[in-house]
Design an enzyme around this catalytic site. Structure first.
Site, mmCIF file in Angstrom:
data_model
loop_
_atom_site.group_PDB
_atom_site.id
_atom_site.type_symbol
_atom_site.label_atom_id
_atom_site.label_comp_id
_atom_site.label_asym_id
_atom_site.label_seq_id
_atom_site.Cartn_x
_atom_site.Cartn_y
_atom_site.Cartn_z
ATOM 1 N N TYR A 1 -72.508 -34.548 -20.118
ATOM 2 C CA TYR A 1 -72.971 -33.551 -21.396
ATOM 3 C C TYR A 1 -72.186 -33.965 -22.535
ATOM 4 C CZ TYR A 1 -74.168 -29.875 -17.628
ATOM 5 O OH TYR A 1 -74.616 -29.554 -16.678
ATOM 6 N N HIS B 1 -63.651 -12.473 -5.722
ATOM 7 C CA HIS B 1 -63.110 -11.067 -5.458
ATOM 8 C C HIS B 1 -61.660 -10.646 -5.288
ATOM 9 C CE1 HIS B 1 -67.501 -10.744 -2.977
ATOM 10 N NE2 HIS B 1 -67.479 -10.639 -4.259
ATOM 11 N N ASN C 1 -72.111 -32.347 -5.453
ATOM 12 C CA ASN C 1 -72.241 -32.362 -6.815
ATOM 13 C C ASN C 1 -70.868 -32.436 -7.734
ATOM 14 O OD1 ASN C 1 -73.790 -31.430 -9.347
ATOM 15 N ND2 ASN C 1 -72.170 -30.058 -9.299
ATOM 16 N N GLU C 2 -70.639 -33.514 -8.176
ATOM 17 C CA GLU C 2 -69.455 -33.743 -9.022
ATOM 18 C C GLU C 2 -68.243 -33.543 -8.109
ATOM 19 O OE1 GLU C 2 -69.651 -30.767 -12.370
ATOM 20 O OE2 GLU C 2 -71.335 -31.935 -13.307
ATOM 21 N N GLU D 1 -78.076 -33.849 -14.423
ATOM 22 C CA GLU D 1 -77.711 -32.557 -15.402
ATOM 23 C C GLU D 1 -77.583 -33.187 -16.506
ATOM 24 O OE1 GLU D 1 -74.433 -30.079 -13.974
ATOM 25 O OE2 GLU D 1 -75.016 -29.907 -12.001
ATOM 26 N N HIS E 1 -72.592 -27.874 -3.693
ATOM 27 C CA HIS E 1 -72.533 -27.428 -5.332
ATOM 28 C C HIS E 1 -71.361 -26.327 -5.272
ATOM 29 C CE1 HIS E 1 -74.301 -27.799 -9.075
ATOM 30 N NE2 HIS E 1 -73.125 -27.063 -9.495
ATOM 31 N N GLN F 1 -74.528 -19.876 -8.329
ATOM 32 C CA GLN F 1 -74.699 -19.327 -9.736
ATOM 33 C C GLN F 1 -75.808 -18.798 -9.989
ATOM 34 O OE1 GLN F 1 -73.846 -23.856 -11.088
ATOM 35 N NE2 GLN F 1 -72.919 -22.454 -12.810
ATOM 36 N N ARG G 1 -84.142 -29.159 -8.693
ATOM 37 C CA ARG G 1 -83.095 -29.341 -8.156
ATOM 38 C C ARG G 1 -82.333 -28.097 -7.883
ATOM 39 N NH1 ARG G 1 -77.402 -31.389 -10.608
ATOM 40 N NH2 ARG G 1 -76.263 -31.465 -8.417
ATOM 41 N N ASP H 1 -71.867 -11.970 -6.793
ATOM 42 C CA ASP H 1 -72.364 -11.089 -5.957
ATOM 43 C C ASP H 1 -73.878 -10.866 -6.331
ATOM 44 O OD1 ASP H 1 -69.933 -10.826 -5.351
ATOM 45 O OD2 ASP H 1 -69.868 -8.534 -5.484
ATOM 46 N N ASN I 1 -74.335 -36.710 -13.855
ATOM 47 C CA ASN I 1 -74.331 -35.486 -14.660
ATOM 48 C C ASN I 1 -73.434 -35.819 -15.797
ATOM 49 O OD1 ASN I 1 -75.348 -34.251 -12.332
ATOM 50 N ND2 ASN I 1 -73.845 -32.855 -11.989
#
Ligand code: GBE
Length: 502
Positions: free
Chosen positions: A332, A61, A187-188, A399, A143, A41, A98, A73, A330
């Protein structure tokens, strides 16, 4: 940065004024604060030096799936700008940062026979700069950016991945474990398997619903456990760190007080969070009973000769149990859950296996991400559910955050953090053992399928400028003021609304 200091002072002033108007609450000394990012990311430099191709390089891509037709990219160009990133983390005053390691950057072909010296050097330098700034580096190993070469072998549906992942983990422990003391294997995993293998909204977009996500999860559970045992057996005594993973979970709230809805909400949590948490944190280990029952029942009704949910041997159950030094979470948002009485469809589907109806209460305030509603009390409930269900584990929140479109004066994000941090304090007062809180994210970044159209950052990144300048948003200054005082006002939302800016 003189401007930064002035604004900070102003913020502190605002906080003091609020102190007079509202109650100020203190965070316990046992709670540490951080910010998070992930390699794909932010890093860019997708083919710098000898870096190999990852599934996200391939996916962005070669498909048309990303909303704004963008890719990672270049992203935030953190591969070239990590010194600026460390400066920001330092400005915020957090205890830890992190970040994740790009597997194909340090092992270009996925295997550990060839280690990229440039890849290692990049993370070495990031880690050293963080330590110099007195910030603890927390590393996520996976991740979501699998080397494409391993995907070509089936990715997480291939049981050999257990060894390949453990090899990757070992390279990381060897290279960085002298300085890194907190490791997050995955992660997740829920997102990896549900969205990338059952569904098509994450790479590799396999879309084999009802089948592939269960195989993926089975192999990830074993991979995690094997990496944990490796650390435990060979590295813990000298490196003295801790290792776990981070699971995503909504709070699933029963839509009514009817026993059927209450049971449905419990089943939803068990079959989403419990799918990964029960094998590791429960006394019995293995998948939750309700999950084994449901998937077996549906599989047989659909004509399969065995459950689509793979089985662990008793040895595997014992091997996986207890393989986390903390409960990484995590979180939200929340969902409302209603019970359903569906007839079993002949096409296998995870959601039919769970068999609940989920919706968002229309009164919940919205973020830009369609799935993200502001429900702070759900955070408190979830922390209490974990505490009760898994016998009071140490919980580290890795998160939590809010998305908007393009706003540096981000009062809605300030309000979100204020409310969720208050809910966290409520949970701590309830008796939950929460020792870490992490804001997602340090800065705006590549938000997967949404490209750059949804921003989660405390720092604003100008993606139209090739230099990718970062500027603190109002929320960065708010977060900084919280960290300076280790206190928070009970309700800044009311204050913002009263000022007509919220
Ligand atoms: C995290 O995932 C990621 O770790 C991070 O990389 C990402 O940038 C950040 O969140 C912000 O998205 O229609 O309800 O079925 C639900 C967050 C999709 C957890 C999205 C799955 C949030 C869990 C889709 N959610 N995700 S639906």
């Amino acid at each position: 940065m003189a401007l930064f200091k002035t604004i900070t002072l102003l913020c502190l002033l605002v906080v003091s004024v609020l102190a007079i108007k509202g109650e100020i609450r203190k965070f316990p000394d046992t709670l540490s604060f951080g910010v998070a990012t992930a390699a794909y990311q932010i890093e860019g430099a997708w083919n710098a030096s000898d870096k190999g191709e990852s599934i996200w390089d391939r996916f962005t891509h070669t498909t048309n799936s990303i909303k704004d037709k963008s890719n990672g990219d270049f992203a935030c160009d953190s591969y070239n700008q990590h010194k600026r990133d460390v400066e920001m983390v330092k400005e915020l005053g957090v205890d830890f940062y992190r970040f994740s390691i790009s597997w194909s950057r340090i092992l270009p072909n996925g295997f550990s026979n060839k280690i990229s010296q440039d890849g290692i050097a990049y993370y070495d330098s990031l880690i050293d700069d963080l330590l110099e700034a007195n910030i603890k580096p927390y590393i996520t190993l996976y991740h979501w950016d699998l080397p494409q070469s391993l995907q070509d072998l089936g990715g997480w549906t291939n049981p050999m991945m257990v060894d390949y992942f453990t090899d990757f983990a070992e390279v990381a422990f060897e290279a960085f474990g002298d300085r890194v003391k907190t490791w997050i294997t995955f992660n997740e995993p829920w997102v990896v398997c549900i969205e990338g293998y059952g569904g098509i909204s994450k790479a590799p977009a396999l879309g084999m619903n009802g089948i592939a996500e269960y195989i993926c999860a089975h192999n990830i559970l074993k991979s995690h456990a094997k990496a944990y045992h490796l650390y435990d057996d060979l590295y813990r005594s000298t490196q003295k760190g801790r290792i776990g993973w981070s699971l995503n979970a909504n709070w699933d709230h029963p839509a009514t007080k009817s026993p059927a809805d209450i049971e449905a909400a419990e089943r939803a949590i068990q079959m989403n969070l419990g799918w990964f948490a029960h094998p590791v944190f429960s006394k019995e280990g293995d998948y939750p009973q309700v999950m084994k029952d449901r998937v077996a029942r549906n599989s047989l009704a659909q004509g399969y000769r065995r459950s689509r949910l793979p089985e662990f041997t008793p040895e595997e159950i014992a091997y996986i149990k207890g393989t986390c030094d903390f409960f990484g979470l995590n979180h939200y948002t929340s969902t409302m859950i209603r019970s359903l009485t569906t007839t079993i469809s002949m096409e296998p589907n995870f959601r039919d296996d769970v068999d609940t109806d989920c919706f968002y209460d229309p009164s919940w305030p919205e973020a830009t991400s369609s799935w993200l509603k502001v429900v702070p009390w759900g955070f408190r409930n979830l922390l209490n559910w974990i505490t009760k269900t898994y016998n009071n584990p140490e919980i580290m929140v890795f998160e939590n955050g809010f998305s908007d479109k393009n706003n540096k004066d981000d009062v809605d994000r300030i309000s979100y953090y204020n409310q969720y941090l208050n809910a966290l304090l409520d949970a701590i007062e309830d008796g939950c053992n929460v020792t870490a809180y992490t804001a997602w994210s340090l800065m705006d970044n590549f938000e997967w399928l949404q490209g750059y159209t949804e921003r989660f950052g405390l720092y604003y990144v100008d993606f139209n400028d090739p230099r990718r300048p970062r500027t603190p948003k109002a929320s960065a200054l708010y977060f900084k003021s919280i960290l300076e005082t280790r206190t928070i006002e009970r309700n800044c939302n009311a204050q913002l609304n009263r000022n007509g800016t919220g």
